[in-house]
Every structure is written in C-alpha cells, then in structure tokens.
Design a protein around this motif. Structure first.
Motif, short mmCIF file in Angstrom:
data_model
loop_
_atom_site.label_atom_id
_atom_site.label_comp_id
_atom_site.label_asym_id
_atom_site.label_seq_id
_atom_site.Cartn_x
_atom_site.Cartn_y
_atom_site.Cartn_z
N MET A 59 16.14 38.24 45.60
CA MET A 59 15.43 37.19 44.91
C MET A 59 14.55 38.07 43.45
O MET A 59 14.38 37.51 42.64
CB MET A 59 14.33 36.56 45.79
CG MET A 59 15.00 35.65 46.65
SD MET A 59 16.03 34.57 46.05
CE MET A 59 14.87 33.20 45.58
N TRP B 156 6.94 38.78 45.46
CA TRP B 156 8.24 38.51 46.36
C TRP B 156 8.16 39.86 47.35
O TRP B 156 8.39 39.77 48.83
CB TRP B 156 9.54 38.78 45.71
CG TRP B 156 10.06 37.66 44.90
CD1 TRP B 156 10.02 37.27 43.58
CD2 TRP B 156 10.44 36.34 45.50
NE1 TRP B 156 10.54 36.05 43.40
CE2 TRP B 156 10.60 35.05 44.57
CE3 TRP B 156 10.27 35.77 46.89
CZ2 TRP B 156 11.06 33.98 44.83
CZ3 TRP B 156 10.75 34.29 47.06
CH2 TRP B 156 11.13 33.52 46.02
N ASN C 99 6.61 42.12 40.56
CA ASN C 99 7.68 41.39 41.35
C ASN C 99 7.16 39.80 41.43
O ASN C 99 7.80 39.39 42.35
CB ASN C 99 8.40 42.12 42.36
CG ASN C 99 9.09 43.26 41.91
OD1 ASN C 99 9.96 43.37 40.95
ND2 ASN C 99 9.13 44.52 42.79
N ASN C 100 6.26 39.37 40.76
CA ASN C 100 5.88 38.34 41.15
C ASN C 100 5.54 38.03 42.64
O ASN C 100 5.53 36.78 43.30
CB ASN C 100 6.70 37.12 40.61
CG ASN C 100 6.25 35.84 40.32
OD1 ASN C 100 4.91 35.78 40.09
ND2 ASN C 100 6.88 34.85 40.10
N ARG D 51 10.78 30.64 39.04
CA ARG D 51 10.57 30.88 37.60
C ARG D 51 11.15 29.75 36.69
O ARG D 51 12.02 29.11 36.98
CB ARG D 51 11.37 32.24 37.50
CG ARG D 51 10.59 33.52 37.92
CD ARG D 51 9.38 33.71 37.19
NE ARG D 51 8.86 34.97 37.69
CZ ARG D 51 8.87 35.95 37.05
NH1 ARG D 51 9.82 36.40 36.25
NH2 ARG D 51 8.17 37.03 37.66
N SER E 238 9.53 29.55 55.18
CA SER E 238 10.66 29.14 55.73
C SER E 238 11.19 30.30 56.56
O SER E 238 10.74 31.45 56.55
CB SER E 238 11.64 28.94 54.76
OG SER E 238 12.31 29.93 54.25
N LEU E 239 12.15 29.92 57.62
CA LEU E 239 12.69 30.95 58.58
C LEU E 239 13.32 31.95 57.61
O LEU E 239 13.34 33.19 58.03
CB LEU E 239 13.69 30.14 59.47
CG LEU E 239 12.95 29.35 60.58
CD1 LEU E 239 14.36 28.79 61.48
CD2 LEU E 239 12.18 30.15 61.41
N VAL E 240 13.95 31.67 56.55
CA VAL E 240 14.62 32.75 55.73
C VAL E 240 13.91 33.87 55.14
O VAL E 240 14.06 34.91 54.91
CB VAL E 240 15.65 32.07 54.83
CG1 VAL E 240 16.81 31.68 55.78
CG2 VAL E 240 15.23 31.17 53.94
N SER F 169 16.19 25.60 56.22
CA SER F 169 15.34 26.72 55.85
C SER F 169 15.78 27.13 54.45
O SER F 169 16.90 27.66 54.21
CB SER F 169 15.22 28.12 56.82
OG SER F 169 14.80 27.56 57.99
N CYS F 170 14.78 27.25 53.45
CA CYS F 170 15.13 27.57 52.10
C CYS F 170 14.46 28.90 51.46
O CYS F 170 13.42 28.70 52.05
CB CYS F 170 15.01 26.43 51.25
SG CYS F 170 16.10 24.90 51.76
N LEU F 171 14.85 29.22 50.28
CA LEU F 171 14.33 30.42 49.68
C LEU F 171 14.71 29.81 48.20
O LEU F 171 15.62 29.68 47.83
CB LEU F 171 15.25 31.51 49.79
CG LEU F 171 14.43 32.81 49.35
CD1 LEU F 171 13.07 33.02 50.43
CD2 LEU F 171 15.34 33.92 49.82
N CYS F 172 13.65 29.55 47.64
CA CYS F 172 13.42 29.01 46.36
C CYS F 172 12.96 29.88 45.23
O CYS F 172 11.88 30.25 45.41
CB CYS F 172 12.59 27.41 46.35
SG CYS F 172 13.19 26.33 47.41
N SER F 173 13.68 29.87 43.85
CA SER F 173 13.45 30.33 42.98
C SER F 173 12.07 29.50 42.09
O SER F 173 12.27 28.19 42.24
CB SER F 173 14.23 30.68 41.80
OG SER F 173 13.93 31.11 40.82
N CYS G 111 17.01 26.21 45.04
CA CYS G 111 17.05 26.72 46.25
C CYS G 111 18.36 27.24 46.96
O CYS G 111 19.30 26.58 47.01
CB CYS G 111 16.09 25.76 47.34
SG CYS G 111 14.71 25.22 46.75
N LYS H 205 2.96 32.18 48.06
CA LYS H 205 4.14 31.66 48.82
C LYS H 205 5.30 32.59 48.44
O LYS H 205 6.07 32.53 49.31
CB LYS H 205 4.40 30.20 48.57
CG LYS H 205 4.72 29.77 47.10
CD LYS H 205 4.99 28.30 47.03
CE LYS H 205 5.29 28.11 45.59
NZ LYS H 205 5.60 26.56 45.52
N ASN H 206 5.39 33.38 47.38
CA ASN H 206 6.61 34.08 47.07
C ASN H 206 6.71 35.30 48.31
O ASN H 206 7.60 35.86 48.63
CB ASN H 206 6.35 34.89 45.85
CG ASN H 206 7.09 33.88 44.74
OD1 ASN H 206 7.42 32.61 45.13
ND2 ASN H 206 7.32 34.57 43.42
#
Lengths: 473, 473
Positions: A442, A212, A209-210, B466, A250-252, B460-464, A459, A232-233
């Motif tokens: 994700m 995550w 799952n890379n 891939r 990040s907070l999320v 606050s972000c969650l980024c892909s 994002c 960082k994932n």
C-alpha cells in the motif's frame, strides 16, 4: 551485548570452512587439550553464528553484514534473503507522558490518588483492556529478554519496518468512568485524542508513509473513536469492529486482539464431574444494540433448573462469583454486548467452560491459527432465542465431546494469556508482522497512483461468500 | 533421499548436547583417529541438522518430528515455531492432460502439427503468458533442484498448505488465435474451462475448504473468464484485474504476476550515449477500452522528431525491431491496452528503457518489495494526452536521473526473468506464501459464520485514500 563482543571478534578471523580442514591438517603431536579446545571453540562458533544470524540485534547489524558471516548468510538464504523472512523490526515511539504514564496518573487522581513526581513509578491499573500495558512493557524490555519475540525492537527509526504508538487509549477512556457526576477529574479523553493526532501528524515517520507503517492500539471498542479517522491507515489493534466503519478497520489491515481475561484459570481435570451447571452467564443484563438480546436470554433461561444466569457488573466480588460459576459449568453463554466482543469469551476459555457464542458479527483473535469450532459452539441469534432451543441443544452434547472441547481450550490457552512468555503478546506481534507485505504494497502503490475519476473508493477486498450455518453443533 | 537416510539414522541415537560433553569425558587414551572421527561426525551432524530443519523435504517430515531433533528445534525457535516461518508446502495436482500437455497438442494441431503418442514430449510454445509453463516446470523438478525455493512441493495432499492447479489456461485461450476462420481446430477453450471447474469441484481438497487454499493461474486477462466465478475463492495468479470484478479478484487475495518478456535483455552500459530516441513505442495502435488512448498518442506524437511510434503486432521480426528500438531509446511509452497491463512494461525494464506508464488502473507485480517510482515515470492519462506535455516533460529529465533509473532497473531485472534461478518463479511463490495467513483466516472464519441478514456482502477491505498525482516526475 558486552558478553557477545569477544566471541564476535574471535570468529571474525575464522572462516566457516576452516574448522573441518583444521581437523584433518592437525599435526599428530597436538595435545588432547588443544584438540578439545579447538572443537569446543568451533562448537561455540557454530552456536554463535546461528544466533547472530537469526537473532541479530540492531546494534550489531552493521558490523555483521561486513564480517565473514556473509558466507554463512548465503548458506542460510541461498542468495534469497526473502526465503526465510527475518524478524520484523519495530520502533516504539517515546511518547510524551501525557499519552502513557500521565494517563495512569489521571486515572489515579480521579480516584483520590495524589500527584507523584515521577509518573513512571505508577502501576497500571488492572482492567480488561490492559493489553496496551503488556505490549508497552514488552517493547520496553531489554533486547536480551526478548529473544523469543517475533519482532525486534530497534532504537533507530531508520531501521524500522513498523512504528508502534504505545498510547494508553483504553485507560484514557475510563479515567472518569464510574465516577459520580462532578466527582471525577476534569481530564478529557477527547482532548488527549486530539493531541495525539496532532503529535503524530507532526512526526517525520508518520508523514513519510502517510501512517501505513504505524501500529496503534485501541483495544476498547470505544477507544480513540474521535481520532480514528485521522489514523485509520495504521494497523489498529482492536477487540472488534463494532465502532469502526469498514473503511476504518478491517480484517485485512488490522489485528483483533483478545481482552485481558479477568478471572483465574481453571487448574482442575478435564471432565464434567464437577461441572453440574449446564449453562452459565453472569454480566450486565441491559446492553445497547446487539447486547439487547441479553435481556431476552434472561427471560427465556431464568427458569431452567440447570442454568445459572445472573445480573452483575465488574467488581472484585462479582469476578470471584463468575470465576466459581465458570469453573463449575459445562457451557458459558457469550452473547453480544454493546459491541460484538466481550471479555467473557476469554474468561470462559481459561475456565475450560465451553463458550456458546451468540454474536453474529463477532470477529475472533488469531483466527488464522485458531479454529474456534474446536472448542466453541456458535448459534445464530434468532434461533438461539427460540424458547427451549438452546438448553435442549446443549443437553444433547455428549460428555466426551465436552472433554474434547476442554482439551482444545487447554491447548490454545496461552494465546489468551498476556503474561505467558510465549502468549498473547508474542502472538499479537506475529499477527502484526504478517501485515507487513500488504503494508509495504500500500505504501509503494499509494505513492505512484495517479489522479483518477472514481465513482467508488479504490479498495481491495476479501469477501466471505458462505450463506452461513444456524449452529456449529 | 536415499543418500540422506543413513545420516538421519546415525543422528537419531545422538542428542544435541552429547558431542560437547563427549569431548570432555573422553578417556585420554583414545586414538587421535577416533577423536577426529567424532569431531567430523559432529560437524556433519550440525550441518545435517541445519539443512534438515530449514530445508526438510516432505518425505521425511514425519520421521523427523519424532526424532531427537526436537531438542534442536527448540533451540531454533525458542519454543515458538512461528518465529521463523517454515516454508509453505504446496501440492501440485496431477491434472488430466487435457488441462496441460493436451492443450499444447491442440495448439500444435491448429497450426498443422500432428498427433503425438506421448503429449508430455511436446514443447510449450513461446508467448507472453508462458508463466504457466514456468511454474508447472518448477514444481515438476525434483526437490533437490528446488532447495532455494520459498515453497516446498509435497506429494501427499494431507501435508499441503496450498494446492496448485497448473492448468495452461492462457495457452488454451489462444489455441485458435490468429487462425483464419474455418482453418483452426474445433478446440473449445470454454469447454476446457467447464471441464476444469467440474473436475475441481469433484476434488476432496477443493471441497474441504471451498477452494480458499487453492492457487490457480489465469495469466492472460481473458484466461478462465468463463470459470472464474466458480473458482474465485482461490488465489488467482493474474496480470491485472481488467476483466475481473472486485469480488472475483483483488490485491489482498490474488497475486499480480509479470508477463514473460519477449525481447532480449540489454547488456550494454548505463547511459544515454547510444540512446538517441527520446521516447519509443511499438505495438498495436488500435485497442479497446483503456487502450483507445493509443491511437490518440499516435496522433500527438507522430511528428515529434525524437519520438519513434510505430504500429506493429507480435511477430519475430517485429520483436527484433522493438528490441532495437527499446535498446536505443531513453524512455519507452507504456499505455494501457485492452486491459491496464501489457507485456511491454517488462520488455522495457529488461531493455533499461525507462517505462512511461500511462495506465491509471494498472496494478504492478511484487509492489510490496519493488518501488516502481525508482525507475518508471507515471503520468495521468488525460494530462499525458495534452499535446506537447509528455515530450516536454521527458526532455527535461537530466541524464543523471535516467542513469539512476537504469541502475534501479538492472537491480530488479531478475524479478522479471522467469528463467533466472532466483527470479520471477521464486518471487511468485514467495508472494503466494504471504497469502497463507489470510487464507487460513478465511477458511476458519467461513466455517463458523452463522446465517446473517446482510444488506451488503461481508467483505474486509484495504482502501487507498490518496487523491493521486498528475505525474511522478
């Protein structure tokens, strides 16, 4: 496990509704003893069924799913297992010792210690980032000692929701800290990080799952700084985001964890009778970046008669002095350091010394359940630096309000205690558990996202849109 | 409620451990009847305690917290109430009728209907965004009919975790849709939105947390478009983010909900025997923005003999034709429309017609628990538009794989069924519940954030990260 199996076998021949019908069908001649026995067995069964459903351990999950408990499961969940979320299952990697105990050995060697044959006998040295030790120890305990934990440790990675990487990244950072040049060992924290990244990238479950669904501890803001881009994932357990770019932490995605407080908790009564000092600070006067304000505070506060502001670095003696100061002061100054967070905040809270937080970019642990305004004073930095502003603001706070703050601190104190049976460690796992839905989202989404020509990164954000206050008082 | 109170009173004089000790202390002369009665009362008590803890209704929560159940609560939670999250409590606003039933009246008037004296007798008209009706109806049911729901409706806003705003925003958008110019009513959707924003901003509980703990439905991508900037802190229930800026809507704050599918579910067997058509599409050929690809698909697919591609707008007859087509095709084309999402995806799933999703920015409902690759084919747009590419790709898919896809669709079908007792409605509430930690975090954090000079928004972000695939096949 062994003590539970006989009960499980007994119950598998009994359906959930049997006991109540047994009572009414029972022949009148049955002995009181038999009657009592049945009632007691039923009572034990209900209790067992309860625990087996809510605290089912990984090793018996396969058997219970095919047992008569299916009836009971249905009652619990009304055919929707998602109604009452099960505890999250965590697999802890059995890391090579060079990422865990081997670092304790290196830390010891750099301080004149000797090589031991079994590194797992070594004691983790006390410091403000020893959270990595507490989390590792918690997951190392037998499941029977972890019944109250929000997460279940599983030994089969196939069963796991999340994967914990128990690297001693903060200890690694300070293996040679404080050693005079040339006197330390040739241990390299950077090398450790490179090896960890290589090791992780070779793991089947990391690749699946890379990353995550992995959880990595990097408590010290500088821990893992070299490897973080590669991991960082993962959900990072960090003290703040001072050294992380927004795309790294990040907070999320991540969890803010408290420092392991270094001074003793205040055990006296609420009140200000024994707290003659208005405002106390002891720590390093000279810090980089946001911490430059510390020197400015020394300049404007040093002549205030009810303020104690002292330069001092970490040492046993200084910790004792800080402890005395925090236990005898109404307010404790918490300015930014090299990064926005510092251990001092948690020392203040356990001392029931009202934190005065002057660190505009600080992030706080467990802020979904803890409202820090209930026991802290936030002041915007440039305002706080105006001569006279801070002391005049604090002198006006009535005694009753200080006592309210103290009571609130006592209520939340366990959240900052890594040794409390339901303290920081449990709360960190609960916070981690709460990330699971967004982690799963994700994972699934990443795998089906097609190639896109995007001018900006893809994002999802949560943004604050308040302009902010000058002071929370 | 009335039927439960006597039991609650009876149990309040009994502690959890009493019954078992009573059995052993009981005098031998006690009658069998009495004995059986006590056992039965105990049994009822355990069952009651069970339900009262897990399904406690709002109206008795205050009394239970001070009752003898505190013993039992401790057994359940091992002193950690966070181990097994309680169901989230939702307060539904009793909105003025102009935001709910009044819109049904307006929709009817614009179609020649007459004014009725009691608008709550009106039937909500069927359309693809009638999710707003299903959620409103669900929360309007008595608590006894909602036992399996992931959320509890509370009638006292003080008890609420979240506040639901049941505006019929999608119906409002189409009050005058399809009416010839001049023939519709003078109803204004924009005016409704303005009034709703004014009304919300006047509410005590909206102001208390700046809207963060509110949930607002805006299913149609164009619904509430005028008001969304004022209510963007809320959890938005949306079909996609096609009309929202990243600061208005995001995966971490909002919930993607399915369209209410418009064609009947396929009830036949798995397999391709009765599915002679390779690829089926019926819908509007001409769409704006991302939907422009539809016309291109018509051009490249119209001459493929095993492909059916037809222009058609929403009508009862066309729905019947689409239903026939989807029930007799192996694959169903799902290109982007004016926005990335379309109702067709959910029609395809209930038809067990494998969706071929060609919409690079699509977001999918419930993607944390549903892996769409298990039953859908994703193809990147420019690649899919290469003449011959798509049909050649799909013709190669073996029958067994299509059957696997069909089985996977049947497994998840209930998630797209708003009328299923444990279908879409429950899943939407579960998704909303999962947002609570991050909502609470934002509420607490926003209130203590001091004024800062930021060059960029505080997000606050969650980024892909891939790069993406060309096709998931």
């Amino acid at each position: 496990m062994k003590t539970r199996k006989p009960i499980a076998r007994a119950s598998s021949s009994t359906s959930f509704s049997l006991p109540s019908s047994s009572f009414s069908d029972m022949p009148r001649k049955s002995s009181l003893f038999k009657h009592t026995l049945i009632a007691t067995v039923f009572f034990l069964f209900v209790i067992y069924a309860f625990f087996s459903t809510f605290f089912n351990s990984p090793s018996d999950s396969s058997s219970s799913s095919s047992s008569s408990f299916i009836e009971l499961d249905r009652v619990f969940s009304l055919e929707n297992p998602n109604d009452f979320p099960q505890r999250v299952k965590v697999f802890m990697y059995d890391l090579p010792h060079k990422f865990t105990y081997g670092i304790i050995q290196q830390h010891s060697l750099a301080r004149g210690g000797s090589v031991v044959s079994d590194v797992t006998t070594l004691k983790y040295p006390g410091h403000q980032h020893m959270h990595e030790w507490f989390l590792f120890s918690d997951l190392s305990k037998p499941q029977s000692d972890r019944l109250g934990s929000p997460v279940i440790r599983v030994t089969d990675p196939e069963e796991a929701d999340l994967f914990y990487v128990p690297v001693f990244s903060s200890l690694s950072l300070i293996v040679n800290a404080g050693r005079p040049p040339g006197s330390g060992s040739d241990y390299s924290d950077e090398e450790m990080q490179n090896q960890l990244v290589d090791w992780l990238k070779g793991q089947e479950y990391w690749k699946r799952n890379n990353g995550w669904d992995h959880v990595i501890i990097a408590g010290d803001p500088n821990a893992l700084y070299r490897g973080v881009d590669h991991v960082k994932n993962a959900v990072l357990l960090v003290s703040d985001f001072g050294r992380l770019r927004p795309d790294q932490g990040s907070l999320v995605k991540d969890v803010i964890i408290p420092y392991s407080h270094r001074i003793s908790a205040y055990t006296g009564d609420f009140g200000v009778k024994d707290r003659k000092t208005l405002l106390f600070f002891m720590g390093n006067r000279y810090r980089k970046e946001g911490g430059k304000i510390r020197d400015l505070f020394f300049q404007i506060l040093v002549n205030e008669e009810d303020v104690v502001i002292k330069h001092g670095t970490q040492s046993r003696e200084n910790r004792r002095a800080a402890s005395r100061g925090m236990h005898t002061s109404k307010f404790c100054l918490n300015p930014a350091g090299d990064t926005p967070s510092a251990c001092r905040l948690f020392d203040s809270i356990v001392s029931l010394c009202v934190p005065v937080i002057i660190s505009d970019s600080i992030e706080l642990p467990f802020e979904d359940i803890i409202d820090y305004r209930k026991f802290s004073v936030f002041v915007e930095t440039t305002t706080a630096l105006k001569p006279g502003y801070l002391v005049s603001l604090l002198r006006k706070v009535p005694e009753e309000q200080i006592i309210e703050y103290q009571k609130a601190m006592k209520e939340v104190r366990r959240y900052y205690d890594y040794t409390h049976p339901n303290g920081t460690v449990n709360e960190i796992w609960r916070q981690v558990s709460q990330k699971l839905p967004v982690i799963k989202l994700m994972i699934n989404r990443d795998k089906r996202l097609v190639k896109r020509q995007l001018t900006e990164p893809d994002c999802s954000c949560l943004c604050s849109n308040r302009t902010g206050i000058i002071s929370s008082l």
